[in-house]
Scaffold this active site. Structure first.
Site, PDB file in Angstrom:
ATOM      1  N   CYS A 133      52.876  -8.404 -36.614  1.00 30.02           N
ATOM      2  CA  CYS A 133      52.807  -9.493 -35.628  1.00 30.02           C
ATOM      3  C   CYS A 133      54.206  -9.927 -35.192  1.00 30.02           C
ATOM      4  O   CYS A 133      54.855 -10.721 -35.879  1.00 30.02           O
ATOM      5  CB  CYS A 133      52.039 -10.676 -36.226  1.00 30.02           C
ATOM      6  SG  CYS A 133      51.951 -12.086 -35.119  1.00 30.02           S
ATOM      7  N   CYS A 136      54.656 -13.657 -34.577  1.00 30.19           N
ATOM      8  CA  CYS A 136      54.827 -14.453 -35.799  1.00 30.19           C
ATOM      9  C   CYS A 136      56.238 -14.283 -36.383  1.00 30.19           C
ATOM     10  O   CYS A 136      56.818 -15.237 -36.890  1.00 30.19           O
ATOM     11  CB  CYS A 136      53.828 -14.037 -36.882  1.00 30.19           C
ATOM     12  SG  CYS A 136      52.174 -13.717 -36.299  1.00 30.19           S
ATOM     13  N   ASP A 137      56.776 -13.066 -36.354  1.00 35.25           N
ATOM     14  CA  ASP A 137      57.958 -12.766 -37.171  1.00 35.25           C
ATOM     15  C   ASP A 137      59.242 -12.442 -36.412  1.00 35.25           C
ATOM     16  O   ASP A 137      60.298 -12.306 -37.040  1.00 35.25           O
ATOM     17  CB  ASP A 137      57.642 -11.579 -38.104  1.00 35.25           C
ATOM     18  CG  ASP A 137      56.500 -11.906 -39.067  1.00 35.25           C
ATOM     19  OD1 ASP A 137      56.347 -13.103 -39.404  1.00 35.25           O
ATOM     20  OD2 ASP A 137      55.770 -10.993 -39.475  1.00 35.25           O
TER      21      ASP A 137
END
Ligand code: NAP
Length: 309
Positions: A133, A136-137
């Protein structure tokens, strides 16, 4: 046991649209989600092909608005893990870790999850440099060298997104042409921060505590080379979330659920919508359309089967 007209399993764009249509038809509606709302779409930084948003919309924002709309008409949400589907005559029982719920109709919108690459080091370094993801990261990789594996829409879109943070993004693809939509490809090919490792596969992800390097193999020559990277983002496709159904609903050879044009599965009173369904085009817009069709047909089904008013 609490009873509903319709229970929807999953709160991605498909599930939330089914919840909206069902609740707006004044059917007692429950949608159940174990993670946060929005499914795969909520992990997408920018959605630029959902109509009505000429300048794009972020996945989290679109998901939040879809949920607000469904709730406005009375759809109820339950945060729980769905464990089983049981048949009770003409009724269906959805078993969760927070209890069992009975319904006249169940709509399966449990989506799909990222497929694992299956190379050595992938699991060891999961969350320590290996991610599924970018939304997300990506922020952890400011100024870093990262690698993206895959050549589909997800890989190429997320690689483009990663260039906002990373200094260099190497996209590794097992062939010499991308599968992604042309406009997405062109953007990546013109991006000065992107490099391409064509005809290449990952042999191993290596490091001490975190990812430090990846061994790539050229599939045409067999030659191996090492690329120093801090992050590896894997986008090699999706796997349908159908394990919980324990084979009670017919699936195709890849685990997706075939339906008819009205989203009906092989079991009466059970529908399947969105990414979990056998279909050609997995997009937010097609997920939403599936949800509307299923809820509409489910109402007709209830009227005929249960004399529902
Ligand atoms: P996908 O379209 O199935 O693409 C998977 C990619 O990974 C392919 O390029 C494939 O290579 C490669 N691959 C598969 N297994 C591999 C392996 N073991 N080793 C190396 N490479 C491997 O998956 P996706 O990109 O996650 O997309 C899933 C669905 O969502 C698609 O229908 C896609 O169009 C849709 N989607 C749409 C959007 C959008 O419209 N904005 C955004 C994201 C996703 P090959 O090409 O050689 O098969």
């Amino acid at each position: 046991m609490q009873e509903y007209d319709i229970i929807i399993v999953g709160a991605g764009p498909a599930g939330l649209t089914a919840a909206l249509y069902s609740a707006r038809s004044k059917l007692k509606t429950l949608y159940i989600e174990k993670l946060s709302t929005g499914g795969q779409a909520a992990t997408t930084d920018e959605i630029e092909n959902y109509p009505g948003f000429p300048h794009g919309v972020t996945g989290p924002s679109l998901s939040a608005q879809m949920e607000e709309q469904a709730k406005r008409f009375g759809a109820e949400r339950l945060a729980a893990k769905v464990e089983k589907l049981k048949m009770d005559g003409d009724l269906r029982i959805v078993c969760t870790n927070k209890g069992d719920f009975r319904a006249k109709v169940v709509i399966i919108a449990s989506g799909a999850a990222p497929k694992l690459l299956g190379c050595p080091g992938e699991l060891k370094f999961r969350a320590r440099g290996v991610s599924y993801c970018a939304t997300c990261d990506a922020a952890f990789y400011e100024g870093a060298n990262v690698m993206v594996i895959g050549g589909g829409d997800s890989a190429v879109e997320e690689a483009n997104y990663l260039t906002k943070f990373a200094d260099k993004v190497t996209l590794v693809h097992r062939r010499n042409s991308l599968r992604a939509t042309k406009v997405v490809q062109d953007r990546a090919l013109a991006n000065p921060k992107m490099e391409f490792a064509w005809n290449s596969v990952v042999e191993e992800i290596e490091g001490e505590d975190v990812v430090e390097r990846v061994i790539l193999k050229d599939v045409t020559t067999g030659e191996k080379r090492t690329v120093e990277v801090e992050g590896v983002f894997i986008y090699v496709g999706l796997e349908p979330n159908t394990d919980w159904l324990e084979g009670q609903i017919e699936t195709d050879e890849h685990g997706y659920i075939p339906t008819d044009d009205n989203m009906r599965t092989n079991v009466p009173g059970v529908y399947a919508i969105g990414d979990v369904r056998t279909k050609l085009l997995r997009q937010v817009v097609t997920a939403a359309a599936d949800g509307a069709i299923a809820a509409f047909h489910a109402e007709k089904y209830m009227e005929s089967k249960f004399d529902h008013k």
